[in-house]
Design a protein around this motif. Structure first.
Motif, PDB file in Angstrom:
ATOM      1  N   ASP A 275       0.833  -1.207   0.000  1.00  0.00           N
ATOM      2  CA  ASP A 275       0.000   0.000   0.000  1.00  0.00           C
ATOM      3  C   ASP A 275       0.869   1.259   0.000  1.00  0.00           C
ATOM      4  O   ASP A 275       0.635   2.186  -0.789  1.00  0.00           O
ATOM      5  CB  ASP A 275      -0.912  -0.020   1.222  1.00  0.00           C
ATOM      6  N   LEU A 276       1.878   1.295   0.877  1.00  0.00           N
ATOM      7  CA  LEU A 276       2.764   2.455   0.934  1.00  0.00           C
ATOM      8  C   LEU A 276       3.545   2.623  -0.364  1.00  0.00           C
ATOM      9  O   LEU A 276       3.768   3.745  -0.830  1.00  0.00           O
ATOM     10  CB  LEU A 276       3.732   2.311   2.112  1.00  0.00           C
ATOM     11  N   ARG A 277       3.948   1.510  -0.946  1.00  0.00           N
ATOM     12  CA  ARG A 277       4.718   1.564  -2.193  1.00  0.00           C
ATOM     13  C   ARG A 277       3.875   2.184  -3.316  1.00  0.00           C
ATOM     14  O   ARG A 277       4.365   3.032  -4.070  1.00  0.00           O
ATOM     15  CB  ARG A 277       5.180   0.151  -2.573  1.00  0.00           C
ATOM     16  N   GLU A 278       2.628   1.770  -3.423  1.00  0.00           N
ATOM     17  CA  GLU A 278       1.761   2.324  -4.461  1.00  0.00           C
ATOM     18  C   GLU A 278       1.501   3.812  -4.219  1.00  0.00           C
ATOM     19  O   GLU A 278       1.471   4.615  -5.152  1.00  0.00           O
ATOM     20  CB  GLU A 278       0.436   1.553  -4.509  1.00  0.00           C
ATOM     21  N   LYS A 279       1.337   4.187  -2.954  1.00  0.00           N
ATOM     22  CA  LYS A 279       1.134   5.604  -2.634  1.00  0.00           C
ATOM     23  C   LYS A 279       2.374   6.430  -2.982  1.00  0.00           C
ATOM     24  O   LYS A 279       2.254   7.548  -3.503  1.00  0.00           O
ATOM     25  CB  LYS A 279       0.804   5.758  -1.146  1.00  0.00           C
ATOM     26  N   LEU A 280       3.550   5.877  -2.678  1.00  0.00           N
ATOM     27  CA  LEU A 280       4.788   6.584  -2.987  1.00  0.00           C
ATOM     28  C   LEU A 280       4.964   6.755  -4.493  1.00  0.00           C
ATOM     29  O   LEU A 280       5.331   7.839  -4.966  1.00  0.00           O
ATOM     30  CB  LEU A 280       5.989   5.832  -2.416  1.00  0.00           C
ATOM     31  N   ILE A 281       4.732   5.690  -5.238  1.00  0.00           N
ATOM     32  CA  ILE A 281       4.869   5.750  -6.701  1.00  0.00           C
ATOM     33  C   ILE A 281       3.929   6.809  -7.272  1.00  0.00           C
ATOM     34  O   ILE A 281       4.306   7.613  -8.139  1.00  0.00           O
ATOM     35  CB  ILE A 281       4.610   4.370  -7.330  1.00  0.00           C
ATOM     36  N   ALA A 282       2.686   6.821  -6.773  1.00  0.00           N
ATOM     37  CA  ALA A 282       1.707   7.800  -7.245  1.00  0.00           C
ATOM     38  C   ALA A 282       2.132   9.218  -6.867  1.00  0.00           C
ATOM     39  O   ALA A 282       1.988  10.160  -7.668  1.00  0.00           O
ATOM     40  CB  ALA A 282       0.329   7.481  -6.670  1.00  0.00           C
ATOM     41  N   PHE A 283       2.639   9.388  -5.650  1.00  0.00           N
ATOM     42  CA  PHE A 283       3.072  10.713  -5.206  1.00  0.00           C
ATOM     43  C   PHE A 283       4.240  11.207  -6.050  1.00  0.00           C
ATOM     44  O   PHE A 283       4.273  12.384  -6.452  1.00  0.00           O
ATOM     45  CB  PHE A 283       3.480  10.654  -3.728  1.00  0.00           C
ATOM     46  N   MET A 284       5.195  10.331  -6.321  1.00  0.00           N
ATOM     47  CA  MET A 284       6.351  10.719  -7.131  1.00  0.00           C
ATOM     48  C   MET A 284       5.893  11.157  -8.527  1.00  0.00           C
ATOM     49  O   MET A 284       6.383  12.154  -9.075  1.00  0.00           O
ATOM     50  CB  MET A 284       7.330   9.550  -7.244  1.00  0.00           C
ATOM     51  N   ALA A 285       4.933  10.409  -9.089  1.00  0.00           N
ATOM     52  CA  ALA A 285       4.465  10.721 -10.441  1.00  0.00           C
ATOM     53  C   ALA A 285       3.694  12.033 -10.493  1.00  0.00           C
ATOM     54  O   ALA A 285       3.798  12.807 -11.458  1.00  0.00           O
ATOM     55  CB  ALA A 285       3.595   9.583 -10.964  1.00  0.00           C
ATOM     56  N   GLU A 286       2.911  12.314  -9.441  1.00  0.00           N
ATOM     57  CA  GLU A 286       2.058  13.509  -9.456  1.00  0.00           C
ATOM     58  C   GLU A 286       2.776  14.760  -8.968  1.00  0.00           C
ATOM     59  O   GLU A 286       2.550  15.863  -9.497  1.00  0.00           O
ATOM     60  CB  GLU A 286       0.817  13.265  -8.590  1.00  0.00           C
ATOM     61  N   TYR A 287       3.645  14.599  -7.966  1.00  0.00           N
ATOM     62  CA  TYR A 287       4.198  15.785  -7.306  1.00  0.00           C
ATOM     63  C   TYR A 287       5.711  15.966  -7.462  1.00  0.00           C
ATOM     64  O   TYR A 287       6.187  17.102  -7.457  1.00  0.00           O
ATOM     65  CB  TYR A 287       3.879  15.741  -5.806  1.00  0.00           C
ATOM     66  N   VAL A 288       6.448  14.875  -7.561  1.00  0.00           N
ATOM     67  CA  VAL A 288       7.913  14.997  -7.507  1.00  0.00           C
ATOM     68  C   VAL A 288       8.508  15.223  -8.887  1.00  0.00           C
ATOM     69  O   VAL A 288       9.097  16.284  -9.162  1.00  0.00           O
ATOM     70  CB  VAL A 288       8.553  13.773  -6.829  1.00  0.00           C
ATOM     71  N   TYR A 289       8.369  14.234  -9.780  1.00  0.00           N
ATOM     72  CA  TYR A 289       9.012  14.355 -11.102  1.00  0.00           C
ATOM     73  C   TYR A 289       8.588  15.624 -11.851  1.00  0.00           C
ATOM     74  O   TYR A 289       9.446  16.328 -12.399  1.00  0.00           O
ATOM     75  CB  TYR A 289       8.719  13.114 -11.948  1.00  0.00           C
ATOM     76  N   PRO A 290       7.287  15.959 -11.879  1.00  0.00           N
ATOM     77  CA  PRO A 290       6.904  17.166 -12.638  1.00  0.00           C
ATOM     78  C   PRO A 290       7.460  18.460 -12.044  1.00  0.00           C
ATOM     79  O   PRO A 290       7.588  19.456 -12.753  1.00  0.00           O
ATOM     80  CB  PRO A 290       5.368  17.157 -12.564  1.00  0.00           C
ATOM     81  N   ASN A 291       7.770  18.462 -10.744  1.00  0.00           N
ATOM     82  CA  ASN A 291       8.208  19.684 -10.079  1.00  0.00           C
ATOM     83  C   ASN A 291       9.725  19.806  -9.961  1.00  0.00           C
ATOM     84  O   ASN A 291      10.218  20.819  -9.439  1.00  0.00           O
ATOM     85  CB  ASN A 291       7.588  19.780  -8.681  1.00  0.00           C
ATOM     86  N   GLU A 292      10.467  18.808 -10.436  1.00  0.00           N
ATOM     87  CA  GLU A 292      11.928  18.884 -10.335  1.00  0.00           C
ATOM     88  C   GLU A 292      12.505  20.116 -11.035  1.00  0.00           C
ATOM     89  O   GLU A 292      13.366  20.810 -10.449  1.00  0.00           O
ATOM     90  CB  GLU A 292      12.561  17.597 -10.878  1.00  0.00           C
ATOM     91  N   PRO A 293      12.078  20.449 -12.268  1.00  0.00           N
ATOM     92  CA  PRO A 293      12.637  21.654 -12.898  1.00  0.00           C
ATOM     93  C   PRO A 293      12.396  22.915 -12.085  1.00  0.00           C
ATOM     94  O   PRO A 293      13.292  23.758 -11.946  1.00  0.00           O
ATOM     95  CB  PRO A 293      11.924  21.710 -14.251  1.00  0.00           C
ATOM     96  N   ALA A 294      11.205  23.046 -11.519  1.00  0.00           N
ATOM     97  CA  ALA A 294      10.886  24.234 -10.720  1.00  0.00           C
ATOM     98  C   ALA A 294      11.707  24.271  -9.437  1.00  0.00           C
ATOM     99  O   ALA A 294      12.122  25.344  -8.973  1.00  0.00           O
ATOM    100  CB  ALA A 294       9.396  24.260 -10.391  1.00  0.00           C
ATOM    101  N   LEU A 295      11.973  23.110  -8.848  1.00  0.00           N
ATOM    102  CA  LEU A 295      12.774  23.058  -7.623  1.00  0.00           C
ATOM    103  C   LEU A 295      14.223  23.448  -7.899  1.00  0.00           C
ATOM    104  O   LEU A 295      14.831  24.207  -7.126  1.00  0.00           O
ATOM    105  CB  LEU A 295      12.696  21.662  -7.001  1.00  0.00           C
TER     106      LEU A 295
END
Length: 417
Positions: free
Chosen positions: A11-31
């Motif tokens: 469950d945590l793994r799926e939540k992490l994967i989803a979070f990375m896809a929605e919030y982390v990877y797309p925001n790396e350039p802005a960070l």
């Protein structure tokens, strides 16, 4: 040994994967852009703080603390696949309050701190309200041998007075850094070299503590986190700031570095897995000499070798995590040493090939450059390869002393012409 994911980890793994896809990877350039904006690199990143709050809202917070009421309570084996996912982004570990040196420092407070020390420092660290630094390495000695540490910690009445210089104090550049865990010598004449050292808490800011400079890693300043050289001049702190008691510093260091080493290995596998994925996608999207670069035999070989190297490193890491969970860090020291050597070596090879696949673009890529610098640095942090190899060799030789070689064929006949 069963490395299958438990229902909770799935469950945590799926939540992490989803979070990375929605919030982390797309925001790396802005960070990355926020680090470079405004002229002052040593400040907090507003976007990162927003994403940390989102992670906390989703229950993806403090996943690293095993056997703890204040953390997620995951075992090392359970945390391993989650830490690997976080490792895929330079910014992700901090988003989940699972980044070094805070993870190691929080474990120190949890294991060795007094109730007062926990209330003052552990609670705000767990809440992400402050950050911390770890000061062990010194510029004047070979700090890979921790018994060389020379910083003076002298008792004067109800206080300790600290004098010396540290460097590579990770986390001390962050403006939110409010506490340093500092290692030095309280009893330099003790005949037991492993009981000369102590660890003590130094709050920041402090009038006797001076940040001399930041130390770059392959040209990266790692702002706003930083690795700082620090001068301690007659730094006075209450005697109650000593951790666990005088002469226990080496013991605390060993307890802290065991989990830290395996966390680095977990993260570095995630770093390299992302590099391998990007390499494969790049090779299939570029044509050269009449077809996709991926069809060239040298790249087929490199892709296969990458898959082998990373799977080997992952299995070694899971095995070390299992040993830590079942018999403890001390008994798992040879397995921890194995992965501390194997994982960064595998990652460096894979990342280097990924850079090669991108050609000139690979050396300008933020993600690849940070990945390579981190992977190469892991061969030094928390003990260099040479120290771990020496330890493994000693333990391997010890296995065969006072045992009968006849039982194992250890002394088979040797033909001499």
């Amino acid at each position: 040994m069963d490395f299958d994911y438990s229902p909770r980890v799935k469950d945590l793994r799926e939540k992490l994967i989803a979070f990375m896809a929605e919030y982390v990877y797309p925001n790396e350039p802005a960070l990355y852009a926020q680090i470079d904006e405004g002229g002052d690199r040593w400040t907090t990143l507003p976007l990162l703080e927003e994403l940390k709050q989102e992670a906390r809202n989703q229950g993806l917070w403090n996943l690293f603390l095993p056997e703890s009421e204040v953390g997620a309570g995951l075992t090392n084996v359970e945390y391993a696949p989650l830490c690997e996912i976080m490792g895929r982004s330079h910014f992700a570990p901090e988003m989940f309050n699972c980044s070094a040196p805070d993870t190691g420092n929080m474990e120190v407070f949890e294991r060795y701190g007094t109730p007062e020390q926990k209330a003052q420092w552990l609670t705000p660290l767990l809440n992400g309200e402050i950050r911390s630094g770890f000061s062990m390495t010194e510029p004047a000695v070979a700090s890979s041998d921790a018994t060389n540490i020379q910083m003076e910690i002298r008792r004067e009445g109800d206080e300790y007075v600290i004098n010396g210089r540290k460097w590579w104090s990770s986390g001390a550049g962050d403006p939110r850094c409010r506490i340093l865990i500092v290692m030095g010598k309280t009893d330099p004449d003790n005949p037991d070299r492993h009981k000369q050292q102590s660890m003590i808490l130094v709050p920041l800011p402090h009038p006797g503590v001076t940040i001399v400079r930041h130390l770059p890693v392959f040209g990266f300043d790692d702002a706003p986190h930083g690795h700082m050289e620090i001068a301690f001049d007659d730094v006075r702190v209450p005697a109650s700031n000593i951790l666990l008691g005088e002469g226990r510093g080496f013991e605390i260091a060993q307890g802290r570095l065991g989990p830290g080493r395996i966390h680095h290995c977990m993260r570095i596998i995630g770093v390299a897995e992302r590099a391998l994925e990007r390499m494969c996608r790049r090779l299939e999207s570029r044509d050269a000499f009449g077809g996709p670069i991926a069809n060239q035999s040298i790249w087929s070989e490199r892709i296969a070798e990458s898959r082998i190297a990373l799977d080997q490193a992952r299995l070694l890491t899971l095995h070390a995590a299992w040993k830590m969970d079942t018999v403890g860090n001390k008994e798992a020291r040879i397995e921890i040493a194995e992965i501390k050597v194997a994982a960064p070596h595998a990652a460096i090879k894979v990342i280097d090939w990924a850079i090669q696949a991108f050609g000139a673009g690979g050396v300008a890529d933020h993600i690849m450059s940070n990945a390579y610098a981190y992977a190469r640095t892991v061969r030094i942090v928390d003990g260099p390869d040479e120290v771990h190899r020496n330890q493994m060799a000693r333990l391997e030789l010890r296995k065969y002393r006072n045992t009968d070689p006849a039982r194992t064929g250890g002394e088979g006949s040797v033909y001499l012409a």
